[in-house]
Design a protein around this motif. Structure first.
Motif, PDB file in Angstrom:
ATOM      1  N   ILE A  17       0.989  -1.120  -0.001  1.00 45.57           N
ATOM      2  CA  ILE A  17      -0.059  -0.069   0.131  1.00 45.57           C
ATOM      3  C   ILE A  17       0.903   1.143  -0.006  1.00 45.57           C
ATOM      4  CG2 ILE A  17      -1.885   1.129   1.247  1.00 45.57           C
ATOM      5  CD1 ILE A  17      -3.101  -1.425   0.388  1.00 45.57           C
ATOM      6  N   PRO A  18       1.090   1.698  -1.251  1.00 46.31           N
ATOM      7  CA  PRO A  18       1.942   3.081  -1.218  1.00 46.31           C
ATOM      8  C   PRO A  18       1.265   4.188  -0.488  1.00 46.31           C
ATOM      9  CG  PRO A  18       0.859   2.555  -3.428  1.00 46.31           C
ATOM     10  CD  PRO A  18       0.209   1.559  -2.434  1.00 46.31           C
ATOM     11  N   GLU A  19       2.173   4.710   0.439  1.00 45.17           N
ATOM     12  CA  GLU A  19       1.761   5.906   1.423  1.00 45.17           C
ATOM     13  C   GLU A  19       1.117   7.192   0.171  1.00 45.17           C
ATOM     14  OE1 GLU A  19       3.163   8.370   5.029  1.00 45.17           O
ATOM     15  OE2 GLU A  19       4.221   6.370   4.629  1.00 45.17           O
ATOM     16  N   GLY A  20       1.761   7.243  -0.800  1.00 47.45           N
ATOM     17  CA  GLY A  20       1.241   8.223  -1.956  1.00 47.45           C
ATOM     18  C   GLY A  20       0.047   8.244  -2.422  1.00 47.45           C
ATOM     19  N   LYS A  21      -0.518   6.993  -2.354  1.00 45.04           N
ATOM     20  CA  LYS A  21      -1.880   6.801  -2.820  1.00 45.04           C
ATOM     21  C   LYS A  21      -2.855   6.630  -1.690  1.00 45.04           C
ATOM     22  CE  LYS A  21      -0.538   4.864  -7.140  1.00 45.04           C
ATOM     23  NZ  LYS A  21      -0.539   3.880  -8.361  1.00 45.04           N
ATOM     24  N   LEU A  22      -2.507   6.922  -0.574  1.00 41.27           N
ATOM     25  CA  LEU A  22      -3.397   6.452   0.517  1.00 41.27           C
ATOM     26  C   LEU A  22      -4.583   7.489   0.504  1.00 41.27           C
ATOM     27  CD1 LEU A  22      -3.850   5.042   3.068  1.00 41.27           C
ATOM     28  CD2 LEU A  22      -2.578   6.598   4.393  1.00 41.27           C
ATOM     29  N   ASP A  23      -4.508   8.804   0.169  1.00 41.04           N
ATOM     30  CA  ASP A  23      -5.893   9.603   0.121  1.00 41.04           C
ATOM     31  C   ASP A  23      -6.754   8.977  -0.911  1.00 41.04           C
ATOM     32  OD1 ASP A  23      -4.755  11.193   2.230  1.00 41.04           O
ATOM     33  OD2 ASP A  23      -3.836  12.524   1.091  1.00 41.04           O
ATOM     34  N   LYS A  24      -6.169   8.521  -2.105  1.00 41.76           N
ATOM     35  CA  LYS A  24      -7.018   8.113  -3.301  1.00 41.76           C
ATOM     36  C   LYS A  24      -7.731   7.009  -2.792  1.00 41.76           C
ATOM     37  CE  LYS A  24      -6.787   6.769  -7.895  1.00 41.76           C
ATOM     38  NZ  LYS A  24      -6.146   6.539  -9.217  1.00 41.76           N
ATOM     39  N   ILE A  25      -6.933   5.784  -1.865  1.00 38.28           N
ATOM     40  CA  ILE A  25      -7.511   4.827  -1.788  1.00 38.28           C
ATOM     41  C   ILE A  25      -8.840   4.980  -0.385  1.00 38.28           C
ATOM     42  CG2 ILE A  25      -7.090   2.708  -0.172  1.00 38.28           C
ATOM     43  CD1 ILE A  25      -4.341   2.634  -1.393  1.00 38.28           C
ATOM     44  N   LYS A  26      -8.417   5.918   0.676  1.00 38.90           N
ATOM     45  CA  LYS A  26      -9.505   6.101   1.273  1.00 38.90           C
ATOM     46  C   LYS A  26     -10.588   6.847   0.600  1.00 38.90           C
ATOM     47  CE  LYS A  26      -6.559   7.338   5.315  1.00 38.90           C
ATOM     48  NZ  LYS A  26      -5.942   8.658   6.148  1.00 38.90           N
ATOM     49  N   ARG A  27     -10.508   7.824  -0.229  1.00 38.04           N
ATOM     50  CA  ARG A  27     -11.929   8.239  -0.993  1.00 38.04           C
ATOM     51  C   ARG A  27     -12.553   7.193  -1.608  1.00 38.04           C
ATOM     52  NH1 ARG A  27      -8.055  12.149  -2.331  1.00 38.04           N
ATOM     53  NH2 ARG A  27      -7.908  11.519  -4.383  1.00 38.04           N
ATOM     54  N   LYS A  28     -11.965   6.322  -2.158  1.00 45.02           N
ATOM     55  CA  LYS A  28     -12.557   5.038  -2.989  1.00 45.02           C
ATOM     56  C   LYS A  28     -13.389   4.270  -1.926  1.00 45.02           C
ATOM     57  CE  LYS A  28     -10.546   4.088  -7.291  1.00 45.02           C
ATOM     58  NZ  LYS A  28      -9.849   3.099  -7.991  1.00 45.02           N
TER      59      LYS A  28
END
Length: 109
Positions: A17-28
């Motif tokens: 789980i890349p930290e840089g994509k965490l916000d995108k994952i949370k939104r989804k």
């Protein structure tokens, strides 16, 4: 179908789980999108259990709209989620000397 998820301030992440994509994952996740390839580590609502691991796509179930989980970790596979549990247990043992994971994770929140 939005879900009001709550995340642990020190969210435990698996290696995939890349930290840089965490916000995108949370939104989804919060939109209730059918999301595969992500496993959630949550505090159990059952008093006799400590943590639960399940696939993020389960958030599409009607139950989670009214009972959103408290997310303490995210992983890319079930095995990675189990490794996060081990990490949390080891941290708890080191800091508290016990395995009271709920108290450890909620302390200072």
């Amino acid at each position: 179908m939005a879900i009001a998820l709550t995340y642990h301030p020190k969210l435990y992440l698996g290696e995939s789980i890349p930290e840089g994509k965490l916000d995108k994952i949370k939104r989804k996740l919060e939109k209730g999108s059918l999301f595969s390839g992500v496993y959630l580590l949550t505090l159990s609502r059952n008093p006799s259990d400590l943590l639960e691991i399940y696939e993020a796509k389960q958030l599409t179930w009607k139950y989670y709209r009214t009972h959103p989980p408290y997310v303490v970790g995210m992983a890319g596979s079930h095995e990675e989620a189990v490794a996060l549990v081990v990490r949390i247990v080891e941290e708890c043992l080191q800091e508290r000397g016990d395995c009271c994971l709920k108290e450890y994770l909620l302390c200072g929140v």
